[in-house]
Design an enzyme around this catalytic site. Sequence first.
Site, PDB file in Angstrom:
ATOM      1  N   HIS A  13     -27.752  40.443 -57.437  1.00 32.44           N
ATOM      2  CA  HIS A  13     -28.197  41.253 -56.575  1.00 32.44           C
ATOM      3  C   HIS A  13     -26.968  42.349 -56.296  1.00 32.44           C
ATOM      4  CE1 HIS A  13     -26.161  39.626 -53.388  1.00 32.44           C
ATOM      5  NE2 HIS A  13     -26.467  38.301 -53.834  1.00 32.44           N
ATOM      6  N   SER A  60     -26.891  47.637 -59.141  1.00 32.37           N
ATOM      7  CA  SER A  60     -25.610  48.363 -58.305  1.00 32.37           C
ATOM      8  C   SER A  60     -24.280  47.251 -58.388  1.00 32.37           C
ATOM      9  CB  SER A  60     -26.247  48.172 -56.785  1.00 32.37           C
ATOM     10  OG  SER A  60     -25.323  49.032 -55.921  1.00 32.37           O
ATOM     11  N   ASP A  92     -31.042  58.856 -56.932  1.00 31.29           N
ATOM     12  CA  ASP A  92     -30.196  57.945 -56.342  1.00 31.29           C
ATOM     13  C   ASP A  92     -29.193  58.537 -55.502  1.00 31.29           C
ATOM     14  OD1 ASP A  92     -28.259  55.533 -56.026  1.00 31.29           O
ATOM     15  OD2 ASP A  92     -29.023  54.852 -58.168  1.00 31.29           O
ATOM     16  N   HIS A 143     -32.225  54.559 -54.901  1.00 32.58           N
ATOM     17  CA  HIS A 143     -31.377  53.479 -55.184  1.00 32.58           C
ATOM     18  C   HIS A 143     -32.062  52.334 -55.000  1.00 32.58           C
ATOM     19  CE1 HIS A 143     -27.464  51.684 -56.360  1.00 32.58           C
ATOM     20  NE2 HIS A 143     -27.401  50.859 -55.278  1.00 32.58           N
TER      21      HIS A 143
END
Length: 439
Positions: free
Chosen positions: A162, A236, A380, A408
């Site tokens: 994540h 990310s 984003d 995002h």
Amino acid sequence: MEWRKWTEKASEITLSIISWVVFLCLDFLDIVLCNVYKVLDDFLEGKASRTCYCVKTEEVDANGVDDDRESEHSGTLCGSRRNNIFRTLMGSLRISSAPRRGWKNGCTFCGKHRWSDCGCDSCIEWTQNSEDLRLHVVVKEPLRVSSHDCGKKDAQNVIFIHGFLASSSYWAETIFPNLSDSMKQNYRLFAVDLLGFGRSPKPSDCFYTLRDHLEMIEKSVIGPYKLDSFHIVAHSMGCVIALALAAEHIKLIKSITLIAPPYIPSNKDASLMALQRLAARKVWPPLSFGSAIMSWYEHLGRSVCFIFCRNHKTWEAILKLIMRKRELHFTVMDLTRHTHHSGWHSMHNVICGGAKSMDRYFDTLREGMVKIKVIQGDRDQVVPLECSANVKMKVPEADVNIVPNANHSSVVLGREKELVRDLESVWSAVAISEDKKME
Ligand SMILES: *[C@@H]1O[C@H](CO)[C@@H](O)[C@H](O)[C@H]1NC(C)=O
Ligand SMILES: *[C@@H]1O[C@H](CO)[C@@H](O)[C@H](O)[C@H]1NC(C)=O
């Protein structure tokens, strides 16, 4: 037409003047808070408690330590790199304290939490078993429908990583339930909570370097589950860790899917460049303002965490009351599931510090002919869209997919079905090319 241009220009200038004034005030506030925390820390934790980065300059770095790990620490942590006029002017006014002495090697996992961190049961649960610390990992084993399946090929492994201020729920509650039947049967999925986030340990004596994050993933997933090959999917900040992990295990890696990777190539001073691009000092939009405060100001950031993370239980109760809900969405809960120490160091040491190594990781993957897929939303607002183009320039073989009207977070949340289809096509393409090689 001329008129519109003129107003645009005027508002741009106004905005930059406001930004300049606001950040000047914040510079000052951070110095004040620096002294406040110094007194409080000494009082509540004793003289031995750590000092901050305000006094840390690169000279101290260069002379202080001759440890290999030192290079894992981002230059952007040094107070002298995050320019603050007041710090320079008033350096001598600061309550004296010695610069941080040397770095410890990795985490020693002392179980104590700091006075400014949350001490609720769920936040310090990990300290009860501090001998053999592991990350919190959600594992989804493949369903084997009938005994016929036993003869089939082994299931393939996928590790999901994540991003900043998130947790394994980001995948386990969205992508996992949406898998197609064939994926459910043939893939074993792992979603980790990164060190310092979600339900994983959050030691206060660790610097959350890229190496620390890698070692914990190796110790919690690759080792215990004896993975001999795997795919990676990351979002990310997780992309930086994913690239490092892939480059280190280049023999085991089958494919890597990077969703909104913060890749900003630069010839010199890559970490400062990354900080300036990803956390620009702007007051608008609010999201940029928030990330600028949290990334440029150690003590302001600590205060924000003190208010929200330390008291997350209270805030959650208030939110539930206001929204009249029994449960809050996991993305809201995950925002406060970290300590200032883990968030601050991961931001600097992984996102900024990792920036200088990204080129090397991509080179390794390219030589290893690893399939690279990049996905990013064209709206984003966190990672500049050019990052995906940067990957394409670096590795022309990479498959880059720009998703229209996605930002995002909505590049994953809300388009789970599409993402699952993308992942499936990446993984099956790898399987097909492997079968061809076998023949
Ligand atoms: C991202 O997009 C989603 C869906 O369109 C929207 O609900 C959300 O507010 C957006 N996030 C930001 C920060 O703009
Ligand atoms: C699959 O994703 C959608 C959003 O695209 C979500 O609303 C739905 O709950 C998910 N399915 C399951 C079974 O969780």
